[in-house]
Design a protein around this motif. Structure first.
Motif, PDB file in Angstrom:
ATOM      1  N   MET A   1      41.515  32.354  36.871  1.00  0.00           N
ATOM      2  CA  MET A   1      40.314  33.147  36.673  1.00  0.00           C
ATOM      3  C   MET A   1      39.606  32.661  35.413  1.00  0.00           C
ATOM      4  SD  MET A   1      39.432  36.857  35.369  1.00  0.00           S
ATOM      5  CE  MET A   1      40.966  36.904  34.570  1.00  0.00           C
ATOM      6  N   LYS A   2      38.320  32.527  35.486  1.00  0.00           N
ATOM      7  CA  LYS A   2      37.542  31.959  34.390  1.00  0.00           C
ATOM      8  C   LYS A   2      36.622  32.991  33.740  1.00  0.00           C
ATOM      9  CE  LYS A   2      37.458  27.910  37.261  1.00  0.00           C
ATOM     10  NZ  LYS A   2      36.660  27.202  38.208  1.00  0.00           N
ATOM     11  N   ALA A   3      37.017  34.257  33.754  1.00  0.00           N
ATOM     12  CA  ALA A   3      36.206  35.297  33.130  1.00  0.00           C
ATOM     13  C   ALA A   3      36.731  35.550  31.726  1.00  0.00           C
ATOM     14  CB  ALA A   3      36.245  36.581  33.955  1.00  0.00           C
ATOM     15  N   ARG A   4      35.863  35.379  30.750  1.00  0.00           N
ATOM     16  CA  ARG A   4      36.251  35.525  29.342  1.00  0.00           C
ATOM     17  C   ARG A   4      36.825  36.907  29.046  1.00  0.00           C
ATOM     18  NH1 ARG A   4      33.620  37.390  24.850  1.00  0.00           N
ATOM     19  NH2 ARG A   4      31.741  37.781  26.025  1.00  0.00           N
ATOM     20  N   LEU A   5      36.193  37.951  29.548  1.00  0.00           N
ATOM     21  CA  LEU A   5      36.656  39.313  29.282  1.00  0.00           C
ATOM     22  C   LEU A   5      37.681  39.779  30.310  1.00  0.00           C
ATOM     23  CD1 LEU A   5      33.238  40.941  28.337  1.00  0.00           C
ATOM     24  CD2 LEU A   5      35.055  40.212  26.790  1.00  0.00           C
ATOM     25  N   GLY A   6      37.571  39.319  31.543  1.00  0.00           N
ATOM     26  CA  GLY A   6      38.516  39.700  32.578  1.00  0.00           C
ATOM     27  C   GLY A   6      37.833  40.167  33.841  1.00  0.00           C
ATOM     28  N   ILE A   7      38.630  40.831  34.680  1.00  0.00           N
ATOM     29  CA  ILE A   7      38.113  41.371  35.940  1.00  0.00           C
ATOM     30  C   ILE A   7      38.349  42.871  35.976  1.00  0.00           C
ATOM     31  CG2 ILE A   7      38.523  39.209  37.167  1.00  0.00           C
ATOM     32  CD1 ILE A   7      40.866  40.577  38.563  1.00  0.00           C
ATOM     33  N   PHE A   8      37.461  43.563  36.678  1.00  0.00           N
ATOM     34  CA  PHE A   8      37.578  45.001  36.836  1.00  0.00           C
ATOM     35  C   PHE A   8      37.035  45.338  38.212  1.00  0.00           C
ATOM     36  CE2 PHE A   8      37.281  49.485  36.084  1.00  0.00           C
ATOM     37  CZ  PHE A   8      38.242  49.735  35.111  1.00  0.00           C
ATOM     38  N   GLY A   9      37.734  46.217  38.927  1.00  0.00           N
ATOM     39  CA  GLY A   9      37.347  46.537  40.289  1.00  0.00           C
ATOM     40  C   GLY A   9      36.709  47.893  40.438  1.00  0.00           C
ATOM     41  N   VAL A  36      27.755  38.010  34.405  1.00  0.00           N
ATOM     42  CA  VAL A  36      28.616  38.755  35.318  1.00  0.00           C
ATOM     43  C   VAL A  36      28.601  38.100  36.692  1.00  0.00           C
ATOM     44  CG1 VAL A  36      29.026  41.007  36.399  1.00  0.00           C
ATOM     45  CG2 VAL A  36      28.077  40.892  34.086  1.00  0.00           C
ATOM     46  N   SER A  37      29.777  37.989  37.283  1.00  0.00           N
ATOM     47  CA  SER A  37      29.906  37.573  38.679  1.00  0.00           C
ATOM     48  C   SER A  37      30.524  38.723  39.450  1.00  0.00           C
ATOM     49  CB  SER A  37      30.802  36.338  38.804  1.00  0.00           C
ATOM     50  OG  SER A  37      30.209  35.223  38.188  1.00  0.00           O
ATOM     51  N   THR A  38      30.308  38.751  40.756  1.00  0.00           N
ATOM     52  CA  THR A  38      30.901  39.797  41.587  1.00  0.00           C
ATOM     53  C   THR A  38      31.592  39.169  42.790  1.00  0.00           C
ATOM     54  OG1 THR A  38      28.932  40.157  42.966  1.00  0.00           O
ATOM     55  CG2 THR A  38      29.105  41.470  40.951  1.00  0.00           C
ATOM     56  N   VAL A  39      32.576  39.888  43.290  1.00  0.00           N
ATOM     57  CA  VAL A  39      33.254  39.537  44.538  1.00  0.00           C
ATOM     58  C   VAL A  39      33.251  40.793  45.386  1.00  0.00           C
ATOM     59  CG1 VAL A  39      35.413  38.805  45.620  1.00  0.00           C
ATOM     60  CG2 VAL A  39      34.737  37.827  43.413  1.00  0.00           C
ATOM     61  N   LYS A  40      32.788  40.680  46.621  1.00  0.00           N
ATOM     62  CA  LYS A  40      32.740  41.815  47.550  1.00  0.00           C
ATOM     63  C   LYS A  40      33.613  41.481  48.742  1.00  0.00           C
ATOM     64  CE  LYS A  40      31.020  45.076  50.381  1.00  0.00           C
ATOM     65  NZ  LYS A  40      31.976  46.070  50.737  1.00  0.00           N
ATOM     66  N   HIS A  41      34.587  42.342  49.033  1.00  0.00           N
ATOM     67  CA  HIS A  41      35.426  42.158  50.208  1.00  0.00           C
ATOM     68  C   HIS A  41      34.827  42.942  51.364  1.00  0.00           C
ATOM     69  CE1 HIS A  41      38.944  42.632  52.897  1.00  0.00           C
ATOM     70  NE2 HIS A  41      39.122  41.378  52.544  1.00  0.00           N
ATOM     71  N   ALA A  42      34.654  42.271  52.491  1.00  0.00           N
ATOM     72  CA  ALA A  42      34.121  42.914  53.694  1.00  0.00           C
ATOM     73  C   ALA A  42      35.219  43.008  54.743  1.00  0.00           C
ATOM     74  CB  ALA A  42      32.935  42.113  54.234  1.00  0.00           C
ATOM     75  N   SER A  87      43.023  34.459  49.489  1.00  0.00           N
ATOM     76  CA  SER A  87      43.416  35.564  48.609  1.00  0.00           C
ATOM     77  C   SER A  87      42.329  35.788  47.558  1.00  0.00           C
ATOM     78  CB  SER A  87      44.739  35.238  47.916  1.00  0.00           C
ATOM     79  OG  SER A  87      44.541  34.196  46.972  1.00  0.00           O
ATOM     80  N   LEU A  88      42.387  36.933  46.921  1.00  0.00           N
ATOM     81  CA  LEU A  88      41.459  37.215  45.831  1.00  0.00           C
ATOM     82  C   LEU A  88      41.599  36.166  44.734  1.00  0.00           C
ATOM     83  CD1 LEU A  88      39.357  38.918  44.366  1.00  0.00           C
ATOM     84  CD2 LEU A  88      41.219  40.408  43.594  1.00  0.00           C
ATOM     85  N   ASP A  89      42.829  35.769  44.414  1.00  0.00           N
ATOM     86  CA  ASP A  89      43.033  34.736  43.389  1.00  0.00           C
ATOM     87  C   ASP A  89      42.367  33.422  43.774  1.00  0.00           C
ATOM     88  OD1 ASP A  89      44.422  36.399  41.662  1.00  0.00           O
ATOM     89  OD2 ASP A  89      46.388  35.788  42.406  1.00  0.00           O
ATOM     90  N   ASP A  90      42.434  33.053  45.057  1.00  0.00           N
ATOM     91  CA  ASP A  90      41.770  31.831  45.520  1.00  0.00           C
ATOM     92  C   ASP A  90      40.254  31.917  45.311  1.00  0.00           C
ATOM     93  OD1 ASP A  90      44.193  30.748  46.378  1.00  0.00           O
ATOM     94  OD2 ASP A  90      43.909  31.389  48.459  1.00  0.00           O
ATOM     95  N   ILE A  91      39.692  33.072  45.598  1.00  0.00           N
ATOM     96  CA  ILE A  91      38.242  33.255  45.428  1.00  0.00           C
ATOM     97  C   ILE A  91      37.872  33.241  43.948  1.00  0.00           C
ATOM     98  CG2 ILE A  91      36.319  34.868  45.788  1.00  0.00           C
ATOM     99  CD1 ILE A  91      37.310  33.327  48.325  1.00  0.00           C
ATOM    100  N   LEU A  92      38.649  33.940  43.127  1.00  0.00           N
ATOM    101  CA  LEU A  92      38.369  33.963  41.687  1.00  0.00           C
ATOM    102  C   LEU A  92      38.419  32.554  41.098  1.00  0.00           C
ATOM    103  CD1 LEU A  92      40.388  37.148  40.649  1.00  0.00           C
ATOM    104  CD2 LEU A  92      37.890  36.913  40.746  1.00  0.00           C
ATOM    105  N   ALA A  93      39.317  31.723  41.572  1.00  0.00           N
ATOM    106  CA  ALA A  93      39.438  30.352  41.064  1.00  0.00           C
ATOM    107  C   ALA A  93      38.203  29.511  41.398  1.00  0.00           C
ATOM    108  CB  ALA A  93      40.687  29.690  41.638  1.00  0.00           C
ATOM    109  N   ARG A  94      37.452  29.897  42.412  1.00  0.00           N
ATOM    110  CA  ARG A  94      36.253  29.148  42.804  1.00  0.00           C
ATOM    111  C   ARG A  94      34.999  29.552  42.030  1.00  0.00           C
ATOM    112  NH1 ARG A  94      35.619  26.538  47.908  1.00  0.00           N
ATOM    113  NH2 ARG A  94      37.653  26.056  48.780  1.00  0.00           N
ATOM    114  N   LEU A  95      35.067  30.684  41.332  1.00  0.00           N
ATOM    115  CA  LEU A  95      33.887  31.152  40.598  1.00  0.00           C
ATOM    116  C   LEU A  95      33.645  30.304  39.352  1.00  0.00           C
ATOM    117  CD1 LEU A  95      34.342  35.039  40.683  1.00  0.00           C
ATOM    118  CD2 LEU A  95      32.888  33.628  42.155  1.00  0.00           C
ATOM    119  N   SER A  96      32.389  30.170  38.995  1.00  0.00           N
ATOM    120  CA  SER A  96      32.028  29.496  37.752  1.00  0.00           C
ATOM    121  C   SER A  96      32.420  30.385  36.570  1.00  0.00           C
ATOM    122  CB  SER A  96      30.519  29.243  37.707  1.00  0.00           C
ATOM    123  OG  SER A  96      30.131  28.398  38.763  1.00  0.00           O
ATOM    124  N   PRO A  97      32.623  29.797  35.399  1.00  0.00           N
ATOM    125  CA  PRO A  97      32.965  30.613  34.227  1.00  0.00           C
ATOM    126  C   PRO A  97      31.911  31.688  33.963  1.00  0.00           C
ATOM    127  CG  PRO A  97      33.296  28.287  33.759  1.00  0.00           C
ATOM    128  CD  PRO A  97      32.594  28.370  35.098  1.00  0.00           C
TER     129      PRO A  97
END
Length: 180
Positions: A1-9, A36-42, A87-97
């Motif tokens: 994960m490349k988020a400086r502060l982290g992730i929150f759902g 900020v980046s977002t991930v939405k699960h459908a 997986s969510l981790d796979d998607i997070l790894a694809r996001l830009s910082p």
């Protein structure tokens, strides 16, 4: 994960206000200067493409990935073609910082979350129990409803600035606890 502060759902049952909360938090955090980046699960099938368009024809022909690029935005569409959902981790790894990733859905994943509960949803029927009862990763309740039985902090969904403050403080504490 490349988020400086982290992730929150942001989680909750259908029509609980999740998308509205995510949009409000994105506005609040970007107004504070955060990227900020977002991930939405459908849970349903979706398509960001339009039938008949060139990119749609590329996918229909069998391309596993199609990048659609313009001067305003770009999108990468990946066809699973019998592969399992990433997986969510796979998607997070694809996001830009970025500074912060806000995740909508993924209610069974283990990341800190706010559970959205509409006042008309309390008490819930047994078929849709309040998630905080079973999920220790829920650290905040977003609801205007009075919830005496809930030990978690509760903030009204209209108090977006207070919710943003809570999230940032929670992520900072979690980061400092992990560093110890």
């Amino acid at each position: 994960m490349k988020a400086r502060l982290g992730i929150f759902g942001v989680t909750g049952w259908k029509n609980s206000g999740k998308t509205r909360m995510v949009a409000n938090l994105v506005r609040e955090f970007t107004a504070r200067g955060l990227k900020v980046s977002t991930v939405k699960h459908a849970h349903h099938s979706f398509d960001v493409d339009q039938e008949g368009r060139d990119s749609w024809q590329h996918r229909q022909a069998g391309a596993s990935e199609v990048a659609l690029v313009s001067r305003n935005r770009w999108a990468l569409m990946h066809e699973l073609r019998k592969e399992k959902e990433p997986s969510l981790d796979d998607i997070l790894a694809r996001l830009s910082p970025c500074d912060l990733v806000i995740i909508e859905g993924y209610k069974r994943e283990d990341h800190p979350k706010i559970e959205m509960i509409r006042e008309t949803q309390t008490p819930r029927p047994a078929s849709d129990p309040m998630l905080w009862r079973e999920d220790p990763s829920i650290v905040l309740i977003g609801s205007a409803a009075k919830m005496d039985e809930c030990p978690l902090p509760r903030l009204d969904p209209d108090q977006v600035s207070d919710i943003a403050d809570f999230i940032l403080a929670w992520l900072e504490k979690a980061r400092s606890d992990a560093a110890e």
